[in-house]
Enzyme design. Structure first.
Site, PDB file in Angstrom:
ATOM      1  N   ASP A  38       0.819  -1.214   0.000  1.00 20.22           N
ATOM      2  CA  ASP A  38       0.000   0.000   0.000  1.00 20.22           C
ATOM      3  C   ASP A  38       0.855   1.267   0.000  1.00 20.22           C
ATOM      4  OD1 ASP A  38      -2.255  -1.463  -0.106  1.00 20.22           O
ATOM      5  OD2 ASP A  38      -2.675  -1.401   2.051  1.00 20.22           O
ATOM      6  N   SER A  83     -15.775 -22.876 -30.384  1.00 17.76           N
ATOM      7  CA  SER A  83     -16.053 -23.632 -29.157  1.00 17.76           C
ATOM      8  C   SER A  83     -15.574 -25.068 -29.392  1.00 17.76           C
ATOM      9  CB  SER A  83     -17.531 -23.577 -28.816  1.00 17.76           C
ATOM     10  OG  SER A  83     -18.259 -24.128 -29.863  1.00 17.76           O
ATOM     11  N   GLU A 115      -5.878 -30.503 -20.392  1.00 21.44           N
ATOM     12  CA  GLU A 115      -5.999 -29.355 -19.485  1.00 21.44           C
ATOM     13  C   GLU A 115      -7.337 -29.421 -18.783  1.00 21.44           C
ATOM     14  OE1 GLU A 115      -5.865 -25.812 -21.864  1.00 21.44           O
ATOM     15  OE2 GLU A 115      -4.128 -26.586 -22.945  1.00 21.44           O
ATOM     16  N   LYS A 117     -10.918 -27.947 -17.833  1.00 21.09           N
ATOM     17  CA  LYS A 117     -11.871 -27.069 -18.506  1.00 21.09           C
ATOM     18  C   LYS A 117     -12.518 -26.183 -17.449  1.00 21.09           C
ATOM     19  CE  LYS A 117     -15.519 -27.180 -21.988  1.00 21.09           C
ATOM     20  NZ  LYS A 117     -16.359 -26.156 -21.419  1.00 21.09           N
ATOM     21  N   ASP A 119     -14.781 -23.513 -15.673  1.00 22.25           N
ATOM     22  CA  ASP A 119     -16.185 -23.198 -15.909  1.00 22.25           C
ATOM     23  C   ASP A 119     -16.424 -21.712 -15.700  1.00 22.25           C
ATOM     24  OD1 ASP A 119     -18.784 -23.554 -16.481  1.00 22.25           O
ATOM     25  OD2 ASP A 119     -19.323 -24.569 -14.617  1.00 22.25           O
ATOM     26  N   GLU A 177      -9.855 -18.133 -19.691  1.00 18.34           N
ATOM     27  CA  GLU A 177     -11.160 -18.140 -19.047  1.00 18.34           C
ATOM     28  C   GLU A 177     -11.159 -17.193 -17.851  1.00 18.34           C
ATOM     29  OE1 GLU A 177     -13.075 -20.134 -20.729  1.00 18.34           O
ATOM     30  OE2 GLU A 177     -14.782 -20.713 -19.502  1.00 18.34           O
ATOM     31  N   TYR A 229      -5.156 -20.059 -21.698  1.00 17.10           N
ATOM     32  CA  TYR A 229      -5.007 -21.369 -22.322  1.00 17.10           C
ATOM     33  C   TYR A 229      -4.704 -21.333 -23.811  1.00 17.10           C
ATOM     34  CZ  TYR A 229     -10.098 -20.726 -22.918  1.00 17.10           C
ATOM     35  OH  TYR A 229     -11.335 -20.232 -23.187  1.00 17.10           O
ATOM     36  N   LYS A 298      -6.142 -31.389 -26.465  1.00 20.80           N
ATOM     37  CA  LYS A 298      -5.717 -30.705 -27.691  1.00 20.80           C
ATOM     38  C   LYS A 298      -4.543 -31.442 -28.315  1.00 20.80           C
ATOM     39  CE  LYS A 298      -6.873 -26.272 -25.564  1.00 20.80           C
ATOM     40  NZ  LYS A 298      -6.379 -25.090 -24.849  1.00 20.80           N
ATOM     41  N   LYS A 322     -16.663 -33.742 -21.116  1.00 20.44           N
ATOM     42  CA  LYS A 322     -17.495 -33.087 -20.093  1.00 20.44           C
ATOM     43  C   LYS A 322     -17.825 -34.057 -18.976  1.00 20.44           C
ATOM     44  CE  LYS A 322     -20.210 -29.746 -21.054  1.00 20.44           C
ATOM     45  NZ  LYS A 322     -20.383 -28.382 -20.589  1.00 20.44           N
ATOM     46  N   CYS A 416     -51.935 -19.262   1.695  1.00 19.47           N
ATOM     47  CA  CYS A 416     -50.600 -18.898   2.178  1.00 19.47           C
ATOM     48  C   CYS A 416     -50.295 -19.652   3.474  1.00 19.47           C
ATOM     49  CB  CYS A 416     -50.528 -17.394   2.419  1.00 19.47           C
ATOM     50  SG  CYS A 416     -48.977 -16.888   3.172  1.00 19.47           S
ATOM     51  N   CYS A 419     -50.219 -16.849   6.396  1.00 16.65           N
ATOM     52  CA  CYS A 419     -51.354 -16.020   6.818  1.00 16.65           C
ATOM     53  C   CYS A 419     -52.688 -16.586   6.339  1.00 16.65           C
ATOM     54  CB  CYS A 419     -51.192 -14.590   6.314  1.00 16.65           C
ATOM     55  SG  CYS A 419     -51.369 -14.443   4.534  1.00 16.65           S
ATOM     56  N   CYS A 434     -48.726 -14.465  -2.475  1.00 22.76           N
ATOM     57  CA  CYS A 434     -49.599 -14.109  -1.377  1.00 22.76           C
ATOM     58  C   CYS A 434     -49.763 -12.604  -1.476  1.00 22.76           C
ATOM     59  CB  CYS A 434     -48.947 -14.482  -0.042  1.00 22.76           C
ATOM     60  SG  CYS A 434     -49.748 -13.680   1.357  1.00 22.76           S
ATOM     61  N   CYS A 439     -49.284 -10.064   5.619  1.00 22.09           N
ATOM     62  CA  CYS A 439     -48.778 -11.419   5.877  1.00 22.09           C
ATOM     63  C   CYS A 439     -47.506 -11.323   6.722  1.00 22.09           C
ATOM     64  CB  CYS A 439     -48.483 -12.109   4.545  1.00 22.09           C
ATOM     65  SG  CYS A 439     -47.661 -13.702   4.728  1.00 22.09           S
TER      66      CYS A 439
HETATM   67  S1  IVH Z   1      -9.507 -24.083 -25.670  1.00 20.18           S
HETATM   68  C1  IVH Z   1     -10.440 -23.749 -30.030  1.00 20.18           C
HETATM   69  N1  IVH Z   1      -8.997 -24.680 -23.174  1.00 20.18           N
HETATM   70  O1  IVH Z   1     -14.551 -24.021 -23.005  1.00 20.18           O
HETATM   71  C2  IVH Z   1     -10.148 -23.989 -28.607  1.00 20.18           C
HETATM   72  N2  IVH Z   1     -11.134 -23.815 -23.682  1.00 20.18           N
HETATM   73  O2  IVH Z   1     -16.434 -25.320 -24.954  1.00 20.18           O
HETATM   74  C3  IVH Z   1     -10.834 -23.024 -27.769  1.00 20.18           C
HETATM   75  N3  IVH Z   1     -12.598 -23.517 -21.753  1.00 20.18           N
HETATM   76  O3  IVH Z   1     -15.072 -21.356 -25.210  1.00 20.18           O
HETATM   77  C4  IVH Z   1     -10.894 -23.278 -26.358  1.00 20.18           C
HETATM   78  N4  IVH Z   1     -11.164 -24.235 -20.238  1.00 20.18           N
HETATM   79  O4  IVH Z   1     -14.484 -20.814 -22.778  1.00 20.18           O
HETATM   80  C5  IVH Z   1      -9.899 -24.209 -24.038  1.00 20.18           C
HETATM   81  N5  IVH Z   1      -8.375 -25.212 -21.008  1.00 20.18           N
HETATM   82  C6  IVH Z   1      -9.274 -24.745 -21.860  1.00 20.18           C
HETATM   83  C7  IVH Z   1     -10.566 -24.311 -21.444  1.00 20.18           C
HETATM   84  C8  IVH Z   1     -11.464 -23.870 -22.399  1.00 20.18           C
HETATM   85  C9  IVH Z   1     -12.383 -23.742 -20.449  1.00 20.18           C
HETATM   86  C10 IVH Z   1     -13.865 -23.017 -22.309  1.00 20.18           C
HETATM   87  C11 IVH Z   1     -13.715 -21.886 -23.280  1.00 20.18           C
HETATM   88  C12 IVH Z   1     -14.342 -22.349 -24.556  1.00 20.18           C
HETATM   89  C13 IVH Z   1     -15.230 -23.451 -24.094  1.00 20.18           C
HETATM   90  C14 IVH Z   1     -15.409 -24.440 -25.220  1.00 20.18           C
END
Ligand code: IVH
Length: 685
Positions: A38, A83, A115, A117, A119, A177, A229, A298, A322, A416, A419, A434, A439
């Site tokens: 700070d 995607s 990797e 994924k 959320d 992400e 990523y 990948k 998934k 309700c 009440c 209600c 109430c």
């Molecule tokens: S690679 C063409 N790597 O998942 C490759 N995506 O369903 C593009 N996501 O839109 C994505 N973790 O928002 C990649 N380790 C990861 C990820 C990841 C989460 C999400 C991302 C993407 C969606 C695809």
């Protein structure tokens, strides 16, 4: 200090602070105390105040520099943001590996990367000359929203790249992400509930909502994180650099640039190893501090990506595996109805306690009466509950095979539970209400909301005390709160009360009269009036009386306030009951006057220019070329506003086939009408 000296010192402070940001937010191993940190910030701020010309956009003090905007300008993606195709089984992963093999005519030369994924929400970050120049959401993959001002507030995102690598100064794009970790999300929801704001359902929604918040000063308060990523170079020289020809090397470079990159990334060679990684994380996902919804696989060689290309919306060289959503089965012991402060009835499942994702679940939401009918949930059934990142578990299904022969369909009560007044259900709504303002559940809810942090912030007046005082006959309405100080003798007699607590409470009640009028207005609990709408209203009208006297149109005209909110506010002040309440509160000395403030001009729509910018449209009838939602999205992306009903403020009515009364209204008010052809012409102009 001379300008030259200041410049040097500021530069070194900036670098030092950014390095500490990285150590703290990216590496999670801070080297100095918060206090020393700070001090550095303070020194930089002081210098920037003395030498404002020397402030640079990559200064850590400039993470929150933006004024609220009205709209996010569109952001084109040079390389579309694709995607991923989803898979759920070993067979599907094997099929992916076979497709890779067929396309390359050999096994992938550098194997696969696995990797987590994350959320959250996909984000594209562009850098030039080592500085962050744009942050954009995915949007439709081709055009997203420019959310740079919000992205700059995320501390794990470097504003400036410190690296010896030549590529660091070239133009590049980092994709990754944005998400909230579980703790940060829970804390945020606790704060929201304390302020009487509805909690977010899950971390992903809350992240998406935060990124679309128009005021970066709000965004900075939210616990957003980033994980990188993907790295793309603009320059072919680097894009084709042989030292950067695998995904894993690029991830290493991203780390060196100062980006957070997940440690849990692995290079593997075949389907078996992919599945080992998948199974491991399927099992261990709950040990992570954030939510993941699967694993991303990948092809590791980026040269091979180019050879494989993409189909439709996803690349051929990557897939997502998934995870199944987390479910459990347990017995439905009963269904109770909860009454909200606005009278909304929520059916709640009372469950035999069951463990799911590390917590014991006893209750879950059943959404509404229709849902109970549709799924035919019966008391005594074995039901399936789910928690897909959501805080509140939900009942999603029933195991009919385990149903007892004597079970009976559930009949949604029409009275309700608090009440006993008749419940009503408005024609186009799914919820029962209600309607009895007296109430007890609603009274307690309203007073609790009024006293909550964010509203009048009265310590010692949480839901339990409110319920206790209401039961003792001391509280019926918000205004009664201010009679409590004169009832000290009765208060101290109550269980768990005593002199000290009573005196603190009384002091808190008196102090609350000094709160800004916008918080008082929020505390009144008008439907759709949250903290920010309350502030907007006071900034616009200056006082509660002026809002009470304003026409519905005048309220609707306030930027960011739509017709539904305007109608609710207007209706509130027309009710006799509310007028009486306000009269009493005024006499008790509550604040009714604030200050008008000039509107903050976002500038975005006008700056965008074009036919649609800053204009209001009403859509009617059906269009051939697109759905109404698509048309709305297009108009909004070009800076226009779409409203539901025709008024004098409407600039254009877009009329498709089979138009209704809106066209008559347009003609009556002299509002211009565009047919589909004319509308499309403007869209493509
Ligand atoms: S690679 C063409 N790597 O998942 C490759 N995506 O369903 C593009 N996501 O839109 C994505 N973790 O928002 C990649 N380790 C990861 C990820 C990841 C989460 C999400 C991302 C993407 C969606 C695809």
């Amino acid at each position: 200090m001379t300008t030259v000296q200041a410049r040097t010192r500021m530069e070194s402070l900036r670098n030092e602070i950014l390095e500490h940001d990285r150590l703290y937010y990216v590496e999670a191993r801070p080297r100095i105390s918060d206090r020393d940190y700070d001090k550095l910030i303070d020194e930089l701020r002081d210098l920037e105040a003395q030498f404002p010309d020397l402030i640079t956009s990559d200064s850590p003090t400039q993470r929150v520099a933006g004024e609220p905007t009205k709209l996010f300008p569109p952001a084109e993606h040079h390389v579309p943001m694709l995607s991923l195709a989803n898979t759920y089984s070993t067979d599907e992963v094997a099929a992916f590996a076979k497709r890779v093999h067929d396309a390359l005519e050999h096994e992938p030369s550098e194997g696969y990367t696995c990797e987590l994924k994350f959320d959250g929400v996909a984000m594209s970050l562009r850098y030039a000359n080592g500085r962050l120049i744009r942050g954009a959401t995915r949007g439709d993959g081709v055009t997203g929203d420019d959310v740079t001002a919000n992205v700059r507030t995320i501390k794990s995102i470097p504003l400036k790249i410190v690296s010896d690598s030549k590529s660091a100064q070239s133009e590049f794009e980092v994709r990754g992400e944005v998400f909230m970790d579980i703790k940060g999300f829970q804390r945020l929801n606790e704060q929201r509930e304390a302020m009487g704001e509805p909690p977010f359902a899950n971390a992903r929604n809350s992240t998406a909502g935060t990124l679309k918040t128009l005021d970066p000063r709000e965004v900075v308060k939210r616990p957003l994180r980033f994980m990188a990523y993907q790295l793309l170079f603009h320059d072919i020289e680097f894009e084709e650099d042989s030292s950067l020809n695998t995904h894993s090397k690029r991830l290493d470079l991203l780390r060196e640039f100062g980006f957070p990159v997940s440690k849990e990334t692995m290079v593997v060679k075949d389907v078996k190893e992919i599945m080992d990684f998948v199974m491991y994380w399927q099992e261990k996902r709950d040990t992570l501090p954030f939510e993941i919804d699967g694993v991303v696989i990948k092809v590791n060689s980026s040269d091979e990506w180019v050879r494989m290309g993409a189909v439709a919306k996803s690349p051929r060289w990557a897939i997502a595996f998934k995870f199944e959503t987390k479910q459990a089965k347990t017995r439905l012991l009963g269904i109770t109805l909860q009454v909200g402060r606005m009278g909304t009835i929520t059916p709640v499942a009372e469950l035999e306690p069951v463990g799911l994702t590390g917590i014991t679940i006893r209750r879950a939401t059943l959404h509404n009466a229709d849902e109970i009918d549709r799924k035919d949930f019966r008391i005594g059934d074995m039901v399936i509950i789910e928690r897909g990142g959501e805080v509140i578990p939900k009942v999603v299904g029933v195991d009919i095979a385990q149903r007892h022969d004597d079970s009976k369909p559930f009949h949604f009560p029409h009275k309700c539970p608090e009440c006993a007044s008749e419940l009503i259900r408005p024609p186009d709504e799914v919820s029962w209400y209600c309607e009895n303002a007296e109430c007890p559940a609603q009274i307690i809810g309203r007073i609790t909301h009024f006293a909550a942090r964010g509203a009048m912030d009265i310590a010692g007046l949480g839901d339990q005390s409110v319920a206790q005082f209401a039961e003792a006959g001391l509280l019926h309405s918000i205004a009664d709160v201010y009679d409590l100080p004169s009832k000290r003798a009765e208060l101290i007699e109550l269980p768990r009360m005593g002199e000290k607590k009573a005196d603190n409470l009384i002091a808190g009640i008196e102090a609350s009269k000094q709160r800004p009028v916008s918080r008082f207005l929020f505390g009144l609990g008008i439907r759709h009036v949250g903290t920010s709408v309350a502030k907007l209203l006071i900034d616009e009208f200056g006082s509660i009386d002026a809002i009470a006297e304003a026409s519905e149109e005048a309220i609707d005209e306030v930027p960011s306030i739509g017709p539904e909110i305007a109608a609710s506010i207007f209706a509130y002040f027309r009710l006799r009951r509310n007028q009486d309440l306000l009269h009493r509160l005024r006499q008790l000395g509550l604040p009714f006057k604030g200050e008008k403030k000039p509107r903050v001009l976002g500038g975005a729509p006008a700056a965008l220019g074009g036919f649609f910018a800053g204009k209001t449209f009403v859509l009617t009838g059906t269009l051939d070329a697109m759905t109404r939602d698509e048309a709305k999205e297009k108009i909004e992306s070009l800076g226009g506003k779409v409203s539901g009903s025709v008024s004098k403020k409407t600039n254009f009515v877009v009329a498709g086939a089979e138009v209704g009364s809106k066209l008559d209204k347009a003609n009556e008010l002299g509002v211009k009408v565009l047919n589909e052809e004319a509308f499309l012409k403007e869209l493509t102009a």
